[in-house]
Scaffold this active site. Structure first.
Site, PDB file in Angstrom:
ATOM      1  N   ARG A   1      -4.374   0.185   8.309  1.00 11.61           N
ATOM      2  CA  ARG A   1      -5.733   0.209   8.832  1.00 11.61           C
ATOM      3  C   ARG A   1      -6.121   1.660   9.115  1.00 11.61           C
ATOM      4  O   ARG A   1      -5.334   2.434   9.659  1.00 11.61           O
ATOM      5  CB  ARG A   1      -5.865  -0.619  10.112  1.00 11.61           C
TER       6      ARG A   1
ATOM      7  N   ASP B   1      -5.059   4.666   1.755  1.00 11.35           N
ATOM      8  CA  ASP B   1      -5.766   3.557   1.126  1.00 11.35           C
ATOM      9  C   ASP B   1      -6.815   2.985   2.065  1.00 11.35           C
ATOM     10  O   ASP B   1      -7.574   2.103   1.672  1.00 11.35           O
ATOM     11  CB  ASP B   1      -4.778   2.456   0.720  1.00 11.35           C
TER      12      ASP B   1
ATOM     13  N   GLU C   1     -14.525   3.178   7.031  1.00 10.86           N
ATOM     14  CA  GLU C   1     -14.715   2.716   5.649  1.00 10.86           C
ATOM     15  C   GLU C   1     -15.781   1.638   5.499  1.00 10.86           C
ATOM     16  O   GLU C   1     -16.329   1.453   4.409  1.00 10.86           O
ATOM     17  CB  GLU C   1     -13.396   2.195   5.087  1.00 10.86           C
TER      18      GLU C   1
ATOM     19  N   HIS D   1      -9.011   0.931  -0.251  1.00 17.21           N
ATOM     20  CA  HIS D   1      -8.475  -0.290   0.365  1.00 17.21           C
ATOM     21  C   HIS D   1      -8.092  -1.314  -0.703  1.00 17.21           C
ATOM     22  O   HIS D   1      -8.499  -2.477  -0.653  1.00 17.21           O
ATOM     23  CB  HIS D   1      -9.499  -0.899   1.334  1.00 17.21           C
TER      24      HIS D   1
END
Length: 331
Positions: A233, A257, A262, A294
């Site tokens: 996260r 990632d 985001e 992600h």
């Protein structure tokens, strides 16, 4: 019963439609849930959402007023959901408590290897027929130390791969995983893990206690030539502090990632727009940083498991059953 699934990617749509096909009618939209888009769910008793959908109090109140009674989240994380408001409104909330840990662990390793061996830079050069090796030197990971923060199923899968590389293993978690200790992992205090690890990978959930667990102090405790990977996260890392350290020329590589801001960016095409997030815009300019959108979970195997579990959660709701996936039970 009619079901609305929002934030659906093109690859996901046929899997969702096929999984629900024998049970309920499902409509898939690529729209993400916000206060502005929440009214589209009016008339749908069940709504399926993703981790970047806004399920805060105002949105939940709009959903409840429109007739929604159950939300089936297609992810493990649920930090985007106001559970207290959902309970007050009588909304049932369920999530996918687990899916293929290998999808995320393997992708975390892909990030680590890519930044260590300068894969992105090398690929870009060879597309221009530049075959020089200058600036592409990496390091053997064999014999070096991997620090795994969070040693649940994903952390364990990552550790098994690290063990295969011949790395020394350090772990940090609230409880030890016997499978990891069998691999030779030594559990230590977070400060020691950060100070001794050549590769630090994050696999802990985002909670108030873990928000910015990698802050300015933690970053300064790390080796100057360490590799940092986050496939869990975005909020686990203080990105402003990370940018400050990168500006000082620290770290061999950083593979991310996820990003703490985001929502409203990831899963969307922003290529023709000016990015207003100055922190993200600066972050992606560093040659030793790799940011992906992600996608660690995004394998056919994992997505099928996520969709199948989501269908079971909906069927449990309609049958009045309760499973371990339920966060807020049916009232």
């Amino acid at each position: 019963m009619r079901i609305l699934a929002v934030g659906v990617q093109a690859d996901e749509k046929p899997l969702i439609e096929q999984a629900f096909g024998d049970h309920h009618e499902v409509r898939c939209l690529d729209v993400f849930l916000t206060e502005d888009t929440a009214p589209i769910a009016a008339g749908y008793e069940v709504l399926s959402t993703g981790v970047n959908d806004d399920l805060g109090g105002p949105v939940l109140r709009t959903l409840a007023a429109g007739g929604t009674r159950m939300i089936a989240q297609r992810s493990t994380g649920f930090n985007n959901i106001d559970l207290q408001t959902a309970e007050r409104l009588g909304l049932t909330i369920a999530r996918v408590s687990s899916y293929s840990p290998y999808a995320v662990a393997e992708f975390a390793w892909a990030l680590a290897l890519a930044v260590n061996r300068r894969i992105v830079r090398a690929s870009t050069r060879t597309r221009d027929f530049d075959f020089r090796l200058d600036g592409l030197m990496g390091r053997d990971l064999h014999g070096r130390t991997a620090g795994v923060m969070g040693t649940g199923k994903i952390g364990e899968a990552f550790a098994r791969i690290a063990h295969g590389f011949g790395m020394r293993l350090l772990g940090w978690d609230i409880a030890e995983n016997p499978a990891c200790t069998e691999l030779g992992m030594k559990y230590v205090h977070k400060d020691r893990l950060l100070a001794e690890s050549d590769l630090v990978t994050l696999h802990v959930p985002l909670m108030p206690e873990t928000q910015h667990i990698i802050d300015a102090r933690a970053l300064k405790a790390m080796k100057d030539d360490a590799i940092l990977v986050n496939s869990s996260r975005g909020g686990l890392i203080d990105t402003v502090a990370l940018v400050a350290e990168l500006r000082e020329g620290r770290f061999t590589g950083v593979g991310l990632d996820v990003y703490e801001a985001e929502a409203g960016l990831f899963f969307l095409d922003k290529s023709l727009q000016a990015i207003e997030d100055d922190t993200l815009a600066r972050l992606v300019t560093f040659p030793n940083v790799l940011v992906t959108s992600h996608q660690a979970f995004y394998t056919e195997d994992a997505v099928r498991q996520i969709v199948d579990t989501t269908v079971r959660n909906v069927l449990d709701y309609t049958a009045g059953r309760r499973s371990a996936n339920v966060l807020v039970p049916r009232s």
